[in-house]
Design a protein around this motif. Structure first.
Motif, PDB file in Angstrom:
ATOM      1  N   ALA A 289       3.204   5.806  -2.799  1.00 23.48           N
ATOM      2  CA  ALA A 289       4.148   6.510  -3.216  1.00 23.48           C
ATOM      3  C   ALA A 289       4.566   6.618  -4.674  1.00 23.48           C
ATOM      4  O   ALA A 289       4.899   7.701  -5.316  1.00 23.48           O
ATOM      5  CB  ALA A 289       5.275   6.091  -2.678  1.00 23.48           C
ATOM      6  N   HIS A 290       4.319   5.620  -5.316  1.00 27.97           N
ATOM      7  CA  HIS A 290       4.610   5.382  -6.735  1.00 27.97           C
ATOM      8  C   HIS A 290       3.546   6.267  -7.665  1.00 27.97           C
ATOM      9  O   HIS A 290       3.708   6.928  -8.502  1.00 27.97           O
ATOM     10  CB  HIS A 290       4.516   3.993  -7.201  1.00 27.97           C
ATOM     11  N   ALA A 291       2.306   6.520  -7.086  1.00 24.66           N
ATOM     12  CA  ALA A 291       1.183   7.261  -7.639  1.00 24.66           C
ATOM     13  C   ALA A 291       1.635   8.601  -7.332  1.00 24.66           C
ATOM     14  O   ALA A 291       0.594   9.686  -7.913  1.00 24.66           O
ATOM     15  CB  ALA A 291      -0.040   6.882  -7.249  1.00 24.66           C
ATOM     16  N   GLY A 292       2.323   9.142  -6.308  1.00 28.69           N
ATOM     17  CA  GLY A 292       2.401  10.339  -6.245  1.00 28.69           C
ATOM     18  C   GLY A 292       1.741  10.991  -5.093  1.00 28.69           C
ATOM     19  O   GLY A 292       1.453  12.311  -4.763  1.00 28.69           O
TER      20      GLY A 292
ATOM     21  N   TRP B 272       3.965   1.257  -0.919  1.00 25.85           N
ATOM     22  CA  TRP B 272       4.738   1.701  -2.318  1.00 25.85           C
ATOM     23  C   TRP B 272       3.863   2.229  -3.486  1.00 25.85           C
ATOM     24  O   TRP B 272       4.286   3.153  -4.277  1.00 25.85           O
ATOM     25  CB  TRP B 272       5.236   0.140  -2.554  1.00 25.85           C
ATOM     26  N   PHE B 273       2.520   1.522  -3.463  1.00 24.05           N
ATOM     27  CA  PHE B 273       1.597   2.133  -4.521  1.00 24.05           C
ATOM     28  C   PHE B 273       1.304   3.533  -4.360  1.00 24.05           C
ATOM     29  O   PHE B 273       1.347   4.271  -5.303  1.00 24.05           O
ATOM     30  CB  PHE B 273       0.480   1.074  -4.637  1.00 24.05           C
TER      31      PHE B 273
ATOM     32  N   THR C 231       0.718  -1.203  -0.216  1.00 18.33           N
ATOM     33  CA  THR C 231      -0.121  -0.153  -0.073  1.00 18.33           C
ATOM     34  C   THR C 231       1.005   1.167   0.034  1.00 18.33           C
ATOM     35  O   THR C 231       0.444   2.341  -0.706  1.00 18.33           O
ATOM     36  CB  THR C 231      -0.929  -0.006   1.277  1.00 18.33           C
TER      37      THR C 231
END
Length: 52
Positions: free
Chosen positions: A25-28, A22-23, A20
């Motif tokens: 942070a990856h999505a901004g 990681w996703f 959760t």
């Protein structure tokens, strides 16, 4: 609950939390906004739970 099942459950929860973060942070998505959303969700679940 046997110990191996309990440990597997703990590992699954830790991996889900990591995924959760990681996703998000990856999505901004800013982490404070994610924390606020999680806090609001926890509060909603608490209000929906029947406590006697």
């Amino acid at each position: 609950m046997p110990l191996p099942h309990f440990l597997a459950l703990i590992i699954a929860v830790i991996l889900a939390a990591g995924a959760t973060l990681w996703f998000a942070a990856h999505a901004g998505l800013p982490l404070p906004l994610l924390g606020l959303g999680l806090l609001a969700g926890a509060g909603l679940v608490r209000l929906m739970a029947r406590v006697e």
